[in-house]
Design a protein around this motif. Structure first.
Motif, mmCIF file in Angstrom:
data_model
loop_
_atom_site.group_PDB
_atom_site.id
_atom_site.type_symbol
_atom_site.label_atom_id
_atom_site.label_comp_id
_atom_site.label_asym_id
_atom_site.label_seq_id
_atom_site.Cartn_x
_atom_site.Cartn_y
_atom_site.Cartn_z
ATOM 1 N N ALA A 155 -11.299 -4.746 6.759
ATOM 2 C CA ALA A 155 -10.229 -4.893 7.754
ATOM 3 C C ALA A 155 -9.909 -3.503 8.258
ATOM 4 O O ALA A 155 -9.764 -2.565 7.468
ATOM 5 N N ARG A 156 -9.790 -3.358 9.581
ATOM 6 C CA ARG A 156 -9.565 -2.051 10.197
ATOM 7 C C ARG A 156 -8.117 -1.805 10.611
ATOM 8 O O ARG A 156 -7.801 -0.746 11.144
ATOM 9 N N SER A 157 -7.229 -2.758 10.362
ATOM 10 C CA SER A 157 -5.806 -2.605 10.681
ATOM 11 C C SER A 157 -4.994 -3.359 9.632
ATOM 12 O O SER A 157 -5.535 -4.185 8.890
ATOM 13 N N SER A 158 -3.693 -3.105 9.595
ATOM 14 C CA SER A 158 -2.853 -3.827 8.636
ATOM 15 C C SER A 158 -2.820 -5.316 8.966
ATOM 16 O O SER A 158 -2.849 -6.151 8.062
ATOM 17 N N ALA A 159 -2.779 -5.662 10.251
ATOM 18 C CA ALA A 159 -2.757 -7.082 10.634
ATOM 19 C C ALA A 159 -4.030 -7.777 10.168
ATOM 20 O O ALA A 159 -3.977 -8.884 9.617
ATOM 21 N N ASP A 197 0.430 4.408 14.554
ATOM 22 C CA ASP A 197 1.598 4.175 13.698
ATOM 23 C C ASP A 197 1.334 3.139 12.610
ATOM 24 O O ASP A 197 2.232 2.808 11.839
ATOM 25 N N ASP A 198 0.118 2.618 12.542
ATOM 26 C CA ASP A 198 -0.207 1.558 11.585
ATOM 27 C C ASP A 198 -0.410 2.143 10.193
ATOM 28 O O ASP A 198 -1.043 3.192 10.030
ATOM 29 N N THR A 199 0.147 1.461 9.199
ATOM 30 C CA THR A 199 -0.043 1.842 7.796
ATOM 31 C C THR A 199 -0.379 0.600 6.988
ATOM 32 O O THR A 199 -0.319 -0.529 7.484
ATOM 33 N N ILE A 200 -0.656 0.799 5.721
ATOM 34 C CA ILE A 200 -1.028 -0.291 4.812
ATOM 35 C C ILE A 200 0.174 -1.110 4.343
ATOM 36 O O ILE A 200 0.019 -2.169 3.740
ATOM 37 N N TRP A 201 1.396 -0.685 4.660
ATOM 38 C CA TRP A 201 2.581 -1.338 4.094
ATOM 39 C C TRP A 201 2.687 -2.840 4.369
ATOM 40 O O TRP A 201 3.135 -3.583 3.478
ATOM 41 N N PRO A 202 2.301 -3.371 5.523
ATOM 42 C CA PRO A 202 2.349 -4.833 5.674
ATOM 43 C C PRO A 202 1.460 -5.565 4.652
ATOM 44 O O PRO A 202 1.820 -6.638 4.163
ATOM 45 N N VAL A 203 0.332 -4.977 4.301
ATOM 46 C CA VAL A 203 -0.550 -5.569 3.286
ATOM 47 C C VAL A 203 0.136 -5.502 1.918
ATOM 48 O O VAL A 203 0.135 -6.475 1.162
ATOM 49 N N VAL A 204 0.735 -4.364 1.625
ATOM 50 C CA VAL A 204 1.440 -4.194 0.349
ATOM 51 C C VAL A 204 2.598 -5.188 0.248
ATOM 52 O O VAL A 204 2.842 -5.758 -0.820
ATOM 53 N N GLU A 205 3.280 -5.426 1.345
ATOM 54 C CA GLU A 205 4.386 -6.391 1.331
ATOM 55 C C GLU A 205 3.906 -7.791 0.982
ATOM 56 O O GLU A 205 4.607 -8.536 0.289
ATOM 57 N N VAL A 206 2.721 -8.184 1.426
ATOM 58 C CA VAL A 206 2.156 -9.487 1.064
ATOM 59 C C VAL A 206 1.905 -9.531 -0.444
ATOM 60 O O VAL A 206 2.224 -10.525 -1.111
#
Length: 122
Positions: free
Chosen positions: A25-29, A55-64
């Motif tokens: 995956a190349r983006s957090s989405a 501005d994209d970071t891994i945090w959305p993945v971490v939140e899941v």
């Protein structure tokens, strides 16, 4: 490398230099979407980069991952490898994920991920 191992890499530019099979995956989405496909399946390795471009970071993945653990249904991951070149972010990611019971290895500077001929791999 055992072809049956399930590996997911979330990184905007790098890939595995040894050519191992992985879903990327190349983006957090895209990382969230990919992780959702593994909700009820074993992941042997999950590789996370922190800074994913702009501005994209891994945090959305971490939140899941956090939400699943909070709901007492954590993802079945053998090891989460944090390979970010951003040492402060790598330490924070590891701290957060360990707090939720995930097995984490900080792999900053790992030679497993990189670019071929100085160019990002697709």
């Amino acid at each position: 490398m055992d072809a049956r191992r399930t590996i997911v890499l979330v990184d905007d530019l790098r890939s595995f230099v040894d050519g191992r099979r992985a879903e990327v995956a190349r983006s957090s989405a895209a990382g969230v979407e990919l992780l959702d496909r593994y909700r009820d399946r074993r992941l042997d390795e999950l590789w996370l980069d922190h800074d994913l471009g702009g501005d994209d970071t891994i945090w959305p993945v971490v939140e899941v991952l956090e939400r699943a653990a909070f709901d007492r249904c954590p993802f079945d991951v053998g090891v989460i490898n944090v390979h970010s070149a951003n040492p402060a972010a790598a330490a924070k990611l590891a701290q957060v994920l360990r707090r939720w019971g995930y097995r984490v290895r900080v792999a900053s500077g790992s030679t497993d991920v990189g670019y071929l001929d100085g160019l990002p791999l697709s």
